[in-house]
Every structure is written in C-alpha cells, then in structure tokens.
Design a protein around this motif. Structure first.
Motif, short mmCIF file in Angstrom:
data_model
loop_
_atom_site.label_atom_id
_atom_site.label_comp_id
_atom_site.label_asym_id
_atom_site.label_seq_id
_atom_site.Cartn_x
_atom_site.Cartn_y
_atom_site.Cartn_z
N ALA A 174 64.50 -2.76 49.41
CA ALA A 174 63.40 -2.03 48.79
C ALA A 174 63.72 -0.53 48.74
N GLN B 136 58.98 -7.09 42.77
CA GLN B 136 57.94 -6.13 43.09
C GLN B 136 58.18 -4.77 42.44
N TYR B 137 59.31 -4.63 41.77
CA TYR B 137 59.63 -3.36 41.10
C TYR B 137 59.95 -3.64 39.64
N SER C 24 59.65 -2.00 37.04
CA SER C 24 60.21 -0.91 36.24
C SER C 24 61.68 -0.65 36.55
N CYS C 25 62.18 -1.26 37.61
CA CYS C 25 63.57 -1.00 37.99
C CYS C 25 64.53 -1.71 37.04
N LEU D 5 63.17 -7.38 43.80
CA LEU D 5 63.08 -6.76 42.46
C LEU D 5 61.80 -7.15 41.72
N ILE E 294 66.34 0.06 46.08
CA ILE E 294 65.76 -0.04 44.73
C ILE E 294 65.07 1.27 44.38
N GLU E 295 64.33 1.82 45.34
CA GLU E 295 63.63 3.08 45.08
C GLU E 295 64.61 4.20 44.76
N SER F 240 66.22 3.41 41.25
CA SER F 240 65.33 3.56 40.10
C SER F 240 64.99 5.03 39.83
#
Ligand SMILES: [Zn+2]
Length: 91
Positions: free
Chosen positions: A75, A21-22, A24-25, A19, A78-79, A82
């Motif tokens: 990952a 690395q993300y 905005s999530c 998370l 998450i994509e 989000s």
C-alpha cells in the motif's frame, strides 16, 4: 540448486488485491515493477533453496501478521508510485 526469494511471489500475489483499493493507480508493467521493488525493499527477504524442476515453493509458514506487513508495504509503495510515476501519464 538455485535460490529464490519467496517474498517476491507473495508481493506479486498480494499486489492485485491491494491495487483494487487504489483504482487511480497505474497498472502498467513499469509501475507494477516499481511497486514490487519498493515493497520488497521494505520487507525482509525470505530465501529458500529450490532444485530445478520444483514446481512451487509453498509460503505456508506465512503468518497473518506477516501478511499484514506485506499488504502495508505494498500500500505504501502504491502511494509512492502513484504520486511519482516513472513515466508520463497518457491521458
Ligand atoms: Zn504506469
């Protein structure tokens, strides 16, 4: 005796790292559960039998290759989450 899917703990454990690395999530309980569920559906379960009272089941047999697979599955999850959160974004 009870059965436990070790993979659940591994996913929970690695989720925070992925998370990061993300940024905005969304990190609410709902989205975290969605991410965990999506990731776990892509991964092979790893059931172990535990006796009640056992503290923690070690996942030491987890290989580096296995870890990469887990991280990739998270990952991907998450994509998906989000892009399609199951709740309306509060802005
Ligand atoms: Zn959320």
């Amino acid at each position: 005796m009870e059965l436990k899917n070790c993979m659940e703990e591994v996913v929970q454990d690695k989720m925070d790292i992925v998370l990061e690395q993300y940024p905005s999530c969304c990190r609410c309980e709902q989205c975290r559960s969605d991410i965990a569920a999506l990731a776990l559906n892509q991964l092979p379960p790893r059931y172990v039998s535990t006796r009640k009272g056992d503290v923690f089941v070690r996942v030491s047999e987890m290989t580096t290759e296995g870890e990469v697979t887990v991280i990739q599955a998270i990952a991907k999850a998450i994509e998906i989450v989000s892009k399609n959160p199951h709740h309306t974004t509060k802005s």
